[in-house]
Write a protein that holds these residues in place. Structure first.
Motif, short mmCIF file in Angstrom:
data_model
loop_
_atom_site.label_atom_id
_atom_site.label_comp_id
_atom_site.label_asym_id
_atom_site.label_seq_id
_atom_site.Cartn_x
_atom_site.Cartn_y
_atom_site.Cartn_z
N ALA A 228 3.49 12.09 28.65
CA ALA A 228 3.46 13.71 28.81
C ALA A 228 3.55 14.17 30.47
CB ALA A 228 2.23 14.23 28.20
N ALA A 229 2.86 13.16 31.11
CA ALA A 229 3.06 13.65 32.89
C ALA A 229 4.41 13.54 33.20
CB ALA A 229 2.09 12.75 33.33
N HIS A 230 5.08 12.37 32.55
CA HIS A 230 6.38 11.96 33.15
C HIS A 230 7.26 13.20 32.58
CE1 HIS A 230 9.96 9.82 33.96
NE2 HIS A 230 10.46 10.22 32.86
N GLU A 231 7.07 13.73 31.28
CA GLU A 231 8.20 14.71 30.69
C GLU A 231 7.88 15.90 31.25
OE1 GLU A 231 10.53 14.44 28.56
OE2 GLU A 231 10.34 12.24 28.19
N SER A 237 9.34 19.73 38.85
CA SER A 237 10.16 19.25 39.87
C SER A 237 11.14 20.19 40.19
CB SER A 237 10.62 18.02 39.85
OG SER A 237 9.51 17.11 39.90
N VAL A 238 11.89 20.61 39.14
CA VAL A 238 13.11 21.55 39.15
C VAL A 238 12.48 23.07 39.62
CG1 VAL A 238 14.74 22.83 37.52
CG2 VAL A 238 14.57 20.56 37.19
N LEU A 239 11.42 23.30 39.18
CA LEU A 239 10.90 24.75 39.45
C LEU A 239 10.69 24.66 40.82
CD1 LEU A 239 8.29 25.62 36.65
CD2 LEU A 239 10.18 26.85 37.16
N LYS A 240 9.77 23.64 41.38
CA LYS A 240 9.33 23.60 42.85
C LYS A 240 10.79 23.46 43.48
CE LYS A 240 6.37 21.04 46.14
NZ LYS A 240 7.45 20.99 47.21
N GLY A 241 11.63 22.65 43.30
CA GLY A 241 12.78 22.58 44.11
C GLY A 241 13.79 23.90 44.21
N SER A 242 13.68 24.50 43.15
CA SER A 242 14.33 25.78 43.16
C SER A 242 13.65 26.92 44.11
CB SER A 242 14.64 26.34 41.76
OG SER A 242 15.09 25.48 40.77
N ALA A 243 12.51 27.02 43.89
CA ALA A 243 11.65 27.84 44.57
C ALA A 243 11.85 27.37 46.07
CB ALA A 243 10.11 27.66 44.31
N ASP A 244 11.56 25.95 46.55
CA ASP A 244 11.77 25.69 47.95
C ASP A 244 13.04 26.05 48.48
OD1 ASP A 244 9.21 24.69 47.73
OD2 ASP A 244 9.86 22.59 47.46
N LEU A 245 14.29 25.76 47.55
CA LEU A 245 15.68 26.02 48.09
C LEU A 245 15.86 27.54 48.34
CD1 LEU A 245 18.33 24.74 48.61
CD2 LEU A 245 19.05 25.07 46.26
N VAL A 263 14.70 28.74 37.04
CA VAL A 263 13.24 28.79 36.58
C VAL A 263 12.94 29.03 35.16
CG1 VAL A 263 10.98 30.11 37.25
CG2 VAL A 263 12.62 29.39 39.18
N GLN A 264 13.51 29.93 34.50
CA GLN A 264 13.44 30.54 33.20
C GLN A 264 13.73 29.18 32.30
OE1 GLN A 264 16.22 33.13 31.58
NE2 GLN A 264 14.61 34.16 30.33
N ALA A 265 14.82 28.75 32.52
CA ALA A 265 15.18 27.41 31.63
C ALA A 265 14.00 26.40 31.74
CB ALA A 265 16.53 26.65 31.87
N SER A 266 13.57 26.00 32.80
CA SER A 266 12.51 25.08 33.16
C SER A 266 11.07 25.40 32.57
CB SER A 266 12.40 24.70 34.53
OG SER A 266 13.62 24.18 35.20
N SER A 267 10.78 26.70 32.70
CA SER A 267 9.62 27.30 32.04
C SER A 267 9.77 26.97 30.78
CB SER A 267 9.36 28.67 32.62
OG SER A 267 9.27 28.78 33.85
N ALA A 268 10.69 27.53 30.06
CA ALA A 268 11.14 27.26 28.47
C ALA A 268 10.82 25.93 28.04
CB ALA A 268 12.52 27.96 28.06
N GLU A 269 11.45 24.99 28.79
CA GLU A 269 11.41 23.68 28.49
C GLU A 269 9.75 23.18 28.65
OE1 GLU A 269 12.99 19.29 29.86
OE2 GLU A 269 13.62 21.21 30.84
N MET A 270 9.15 23.62 29.62
CA MET A 270 7.78 23.37 29.72
C MET A 270 6.79 23.91 28.53
SD MET A 270 7.09 23.75 33.94
CE MET A 270 5.34 23.41 33.64
N LEU A 271 7.27 24.98 28.15
CA LEU A 271 6.44 25.85 27.16
C LEU A 271 6.70 25.18 25.90
CD1 LEU A 271 4.89 28.15 26.24
CD2 LEU A 271 6.89 29.52 25.94
N HIS A 272 7.82 24.76 25.54
CA HIS A 272 8.28 23.86 24.36
C HIS A 272 7.69 22.60 24.26
CE1 HIS A 272 10.30 22.14 20.89
NE2 HIS A 272 10.49 21.18 21.57
N ILE A 273 7.41 21.71 25.53
CA ILE A 273 6.68 20.69 25.60
C ILE A 273 4.99 20.89 25.34
CG2 ILE A 273 5.97 18.66 27.05
CD1 ILE A 273 8.76 18.78 28.34
#
Length: 457
Positions: A228-231, A237-245, A263-273
């Protein structure tokens, strides 16, 4: 007081009662046997006297030789008295110690046992013998019992303690193991198996089986947490990288829009998980089961997937038979929706998916089949575990929790979940539950495609 000593005292108490009752039984049995033997010897002596000595009214004292012959046949110090019809003593052998009335039968007077026999011609014969010998035998028997019982009871206590100690050793081993696991946390330890097939052997086997199951559960939970932590790490990481960039320097509005879309796509993926993990965790709780029609369950599940089927260019076939089970309808719909979604996601574009419910003997069945690429033998046994996907599915984004959730829901309802390759290609998944009653009503298979399909209600 320890259990060993309690068991020892209980066994000693029971043994004492048994031994005392046995001693009383032996004493009274011996006493009865000795008295019967004495009575039999007196009756025999009276019979001998009736045939050897005189007993009629005018008889005189028998010659000395007759008395000697009778005396030689008498057991012990038996005294014989012969009376005529008038009750006058006409003969005797030995010296009488007591006098008793001429009444037929047995009587005991002053430690003397007397038997009176009525002769056919009207005379009487009395045979008497002291009960001192009988009482002496009983006294010796009582002495033997009194001196023999304490060592027997002591031996019983010692033997009871040794048996209790031997019997409770596996219990001590279980207690020591539990204390060791509680102290060290090393749940890999096991109890030494008790030999034999008795209750203690079954206890050690059961405890070891329980520890194996707990160890398997703990290891699975650890692996689950790591997976779960890996997924979750990837979308984070995508969220943080996008924000940092985006924060490195000012960006154009279009660039900010693209970042927000990421950010929206990564958030949706996290919400689904997260939602899948929560649903998987709830499968360990108690269910409120109600009579549920599987036909309605699969109909609702198919209706919820029509839009996605249309986007994939795939067709859904629905064949609902009315079968009643005790279940949570919402969880069953979630399981069927996951199976349909899995077939639509990994099947060939323009392919077919078949969904049906049916009664199969004593079981209720939900089956979802597709004509997609299917799974290999290795993947069939692996994909029901959390965060596990088939080799072909690795190229498609997903958490790998759908089939694990379906399997957990099936187990929660006391059912089974199986996967198999479909003849002709594709995958067949089955959910099988104990049925409550079967109100089977065949309905024609309905082919549904996209949003234009009519789903039978």
């Amino acid at each position: 007081m320890t259990l060993r000593w309690r068991l020892t005292l209980y066994s000693a108490l029971v043994s004492s009662v048994i031994v005392l009752l046995s001693a009383l039984l032996i004493f009274f049995s011996l006493r009865t046997s000795l008295l019967r033997g004495l009575d039999a010897s007196l009756r025999e002596a009276a019979t001998i006297a009736a045939t050897q000595l005189g007993g009629d009214e005018g008889a005189q004292i028998s010659p000395e030789s007759a008395s000697d012959r009778v005396q030689s046949k008498l057991p012990g110090s038996t005294v014989l008295l012969v009376f005529n019809k008038a009750g006058v003593r006409v003969d005797e052998v030995g010296v009488p110690r007591v006098r008793t009335p001429l009444v037929p039968g047995y009587v005991t007077l002053s430690r003397e046992r007397i038997y009176t026999l009525r002769l056919p011609q009207g005379g009487w014969v009395q045979a008497s013998r002291s009960v001192a010998e009988t009482n002496g035998t009983l006294t010796r028997a009582v002495r033997v019992l009194l001196f023999g019982l304490p060592p027997l009871l002591l031996f019983g206590v010692v033997a009871g303690y040794l048996l209790a100690d031997r019997s409770l050793r596996p219990v001590d081993a279980v207690a020591r193991l539990a204390a060791s696991i509680a102290t060290s946390g090393h749940y890999q330890q096991r109890v030494p198996l008790s030999p034999g097939q008795d209750e203690m052997a079954r206890l050690t086997l059961t405890v070891n089986a329980m520890l194996e199951r707990l160890a398997s559960t703990i290891d699975r939970e650890k692996a689950f947490a790591l997976a779960a932590a890996h997924e979750l790490r990837t979308p984070l990481s995508v969220l943080k990288g996008s924000a940092d960039l985006s924060l490195e320097r000012p960006r154009t509005p279009e660039q900010y829009v693209r970042t927000l879309e990421t950010v929206q796509a990564s958030s949706a993926e996290m919400l689904h998980i997260t939602e899948s993990l929560l649903a998987l965790a709830r499968t360990n709780s108690e269910l409120e089961r109600l009579p549920t029609d599987l036909a309605g369950v699969i109909t609702q599940a198919v209706a919820g997937q029509l839009a996605f089927a249309s986007s994939q260019g795939m067709h859904l076939h629905l064949n609902p038979d009315v079968v009643m089970v005790d279940a949570d309808a919402a969880l069953l719909e979630l399981a069927v929706s996951n199976l349909i979604r899995n077939s639509l996601t990994y099947g060939f574009r323009g392919g077919e998916v078949w969904v049906r419910s049916a009664a199969d003997g004593p079981s209720a069945l939900i089956e979802v089949s597709d004509d997609g690429p299917g799974l290999s033998d290795d993947d069939l046994g692996r994909v029901v575990q959390p965060f596990q996907r088939g080799h072909r599915q690795q190229v498609i984004r997903g958490a790998g929790l759908g089939l694990a959730l379906v399997n957990a829901i099936a187990e929660q309802h006391g059912g089974t979940f199986t996967l198999d390759r479909r003849p002709g290609g594709g995958l067949t998944t089955e959910l099988r539950f104990p049925s409550v009653r079967q109100e089977r009503r065949d309905r024609p298979s309905t082919r549904t495609a996209g949003k234009q399909a009519t789903v039978p209600k």
